[in-house]
Design a protein around this motif. Structure first.
Motif, PDB file in Angstrom:
ATOM      1  N   HIS A   1      -7.682  10.679  -1.254  1.00 52.45           N
ATOM      2  CA  HIS A   1      -6.374  11.327  -1.040  1.00 52.45           C
ATOM      3  C   HIS A   1      -5.325  10.813  -2.021  1.00 52.45           C
ATOM      4  CE1 HIS A   1      -3.351  13.646   0.897  1.00 52.45           C
ATOM      5  NE2 HIS A   1      -2.595  12.587   1.115  1.00 52.45           N
TER       6      HIS A   1
ATOM      7  N   HIS B   1      -1.806  12.283  -4.799  1.00 57.29           N
ATOM      8  CA  HIS B   1      -0.923  13.341  -5.311  1.00 57.29           C
ATOM      9  C   HIS B   1      -0.495  12.865  -6.703  1.00 57.29           C
ATOM     10  CE1 HIS B   1      -0.278  14.722  -1.067  1.00 57.29           C
ATOM     11  NE2 HIS B   1      -0.214  13.432  -0.796  1.00 57.29           N
TER      12      HIS B   1
ATOM     13  N   HIS C   1      -2.597  17.075   6.061  1.00 58.50           N
ATOM     14  CA  HIS C   1      -2.043  15.823   6.577  1.00 58.50           C
ATOM     15  C   HIS C   1      -1.917  15.972   8.095  1.00 58.50           C
ATOM     16  CE1 HIS C   1      -0.919  15.726   2.359  1.00 58.50           C
ATOM     17  NE2 HIS C   1      -0.673  14.440   2.464  1.00 58.50           N
TER      18      HIS C   1
ATOM     19  N   HIS D   1      -4.539  10.623   6.923  1.00 56.01           N
ATOM     20  CA  HIS D   1      -3.728   9.705   7.740  1.00 56.01           C
ATOM     21  C   HIS D   1      -4.240   9.590   9.178  1.00 56.01           C
ATOM     22  CE1 HIS D   1      -1.000   9.169   4.435  1.00 56.01           C
ATOM     23  NE2 HIS D   1      -0.903  10.478   4.307  1.00 56.01           N
TER      24      HIS D   1
ATOM     25  N   ASP E   1      -2.726   8.013  -1.946  1.00 60.95           N
ATOM     26  CA  ASP E   1      -1.594   8.808  -1.451  1.00 60.95           C
ATOM     27  C   ASP E   1      -0.354   8.751  -2.326  1.00 60.95           C
ATOM     28  OD1 ASP E   1      -0.484  10.664   0.229  1.00 60.95           O
ATOM     29  OD2 ASP E   1       0.267   9.201   1.664  1.00 60.95           O
TER      30      ASP E   1
HETATM   31 ZN   LIG Z   1      -0.538  12.659   1.157  1.00 58.05          ZN
END
Ligand SMILES: [Zn+2]
Length: 438
Positions: A70, A72, A217, A249, A300
């Motif tokens: 995960h 970004h 998420h 998460h 993340d």
């Molecule tokens: Zn995220």
């Protein structure tokens, strides 16, 4: 003619295949690893391969590349943003205020710049596969985004979204940018909330149609309980995707929700540094593991700020020890190294290709040099990988047998130019946010 590479005489080879060596991680001492082209051909002691390029791994530790389930990557330009905010405030002031990548503030070329910087950082810490949750964006931005991922040499999963009536754009992204690239895969992203339930339903159906995972998420912050996160997941058909659903998460799960995820083989990503930074909470990781849920680790993006898989493993272990006041809780040292490699591969249904040093798998491999002031001397190297290692200890990174980092330096990349370009984009982003009153 495929080129061969022979890694010779590694002090410790962590195969993450119990049948190939000692203990749960299948470790070997003084062992060799042979690549033929993009794949691992052999692992063991005393291998010889006339004509292969020999790399002396004496004194080194060899591992499968890390799988980051995960991230970004575009968020490199908002590193440090919203430092005093929890999730919802951080999203408002650092993400939604930007109008997403490719929106009013970041052009496709800016997105390329931002993704490139993070990609170099991710490679530097020994990650060879990254799942990039890239938000809703137009086709032109996706082209720039995927080009940056492709140029980096990483193996990547591009998780992207479109408005409900733009399903064709998702089909085009898959056909034009993903299919046909052995290092690329796709997922469809959405968000489970009452107000956004229609979108989730359409994206869940599209993910099924395209044969890719839906990536969301889930209950990262307790406030998302009031937004109807779980109900949205149940009523949209998303939960029924089972192994075709990846939730990130999953911090605030009830007992029955853990059972529901496990029964359907839904996959979970754990992002401990982000959960700490945003005061989100501590995931019920031992309970999820006990229920049989497949778990991977994620960085993340900028709600973590660093690209450091070692710090991520350390925090995953530390949070559960603090929560339980026990040192024998899940994950152990070997559990967390497995989660960062084979566990991530299983989460992505890529365990046949990556995640361990088994013959036939892709040659996604990293070499650590433990002869460093933060790592030496040798006592228990597996523990030291988790407690001592830093990205600077990652000497070499291969993806499909191609070196992306050698002798501690990124290959064919210009980090200084990437930093300078990102500074220019970040300055414009900061100014735009300031003008908008953030
Ligand atoms: Zn995220």
């Amino acid at each position: 003619l495929t080129h061969s590479i022979l890694l010779k005489n590694a002090a410790l080879m962590v195969t993450v295949e119990p049948t190939l060596g000692e203990g749960p991680l299948g470790t070997l001492e003084e062992a060799d690893l042979l690549f033929a082209g993009d794949r691992i051909a052999a692992v063991g002691k005393g291998l010889s391969a006339p004509g292969a390029l020999r790399i002396d791994a004496t004194g080194k530790i060899v591992l499968p590349g890390f799988v980051d389930v995960h991230n970004h990557l575009w968020q490199s330009v908002i590193r440090g943003c919203g430092a005093q905010q929890s999730l919802l405030g951080w999203l408002d002031s650092c993400v939604f205020s930007m109008g997403f990548p490719g929106g009013a503030i970041m052009s496709p070329s800016d997105v390329h710049t931002a993704v490139t910087l993070s990609a170099l950082d991710v490679i530097s810490t020994g990650i060879t596969t990254v799942v990039d949750w890239a938000h809703l964006q137009d086709l032109e931005t996706s082209r720039a985004y995927v080009r940056a991922l492709e140029d980096s040499g990483l193996r990547f999963v591009f998780a992207v979204s479109q408005l409900e009536d733009q399903a064709d754009v998702l089909r085009r992204i898959k056909a034009e940018l993903i299919d046909g690239n052995s290092r690329a895969a796709m997922q469809v992203s959405s968000h489970p909330t009452r107000d956004y339930a229609g979108h989730l339903k359409v994206m869940a159906r599209l993910a099924g149609e395209l044969g890719v995972k839906l990536n969301v998420h889930l209950l990262e912050n307790s406030a998302q309980r009031e937004q109807g996160a779980w109900e949205a997941l149940e009523h949209s058909g998303a939960l029924e995707l089972g192994p075709g659903l990846l939730v990130n998460h999953a911090v605030h799960l009830k007992d029955e929700e853990i059972v529901a995820l496990a029964e359907r083989d839904v996959r979970v990503s754990h992002n401990p540094l982000s959960n700490m930074r945003l005061a989100s909470g501590i995931i019920r990781l031992p309970e999820l593991h006990e229920a049989g849920v497949k778990l991977g680790l994620g960085l993340d993006g900028a709600s973590n700020d660093t690209s450091d898989m070692f710090a991520t493993m350390r925090a995953a272990v530390g949070l559960q020890r603090v929560r339980s006041l026990r040192v024998d809780t899940f994950p152990s040292i070997t559990d967390v190294i497995r989660a960062a490699t084979m566990g991530g591969a299983e989460v992505l249904d890529m365990a046949g290709q990556i995640g361990s040093l088994a013959p036939g798998k892709k040659a996604d491999v990293i070499i650590l040099d433990p002869a460093a002031i933060n790592f030496a001397p040798r006592h228990d190297w597996l523990a030291q990988i988790v407690f001592n290692a830093q990205p600077a200890n990652v000497e070499t990174v291969f993806v499909e047998g191609r070196p992306l980092k050698m002798a501690g330096r990124l290959v064919g990349m210009n980090p200084a130019a990437a930093v300078a370009a990102a500074e220019q984009v970040a300055a414009r982003v900061r100014e735009a946010l300031r003008k908008a009153g953030w």
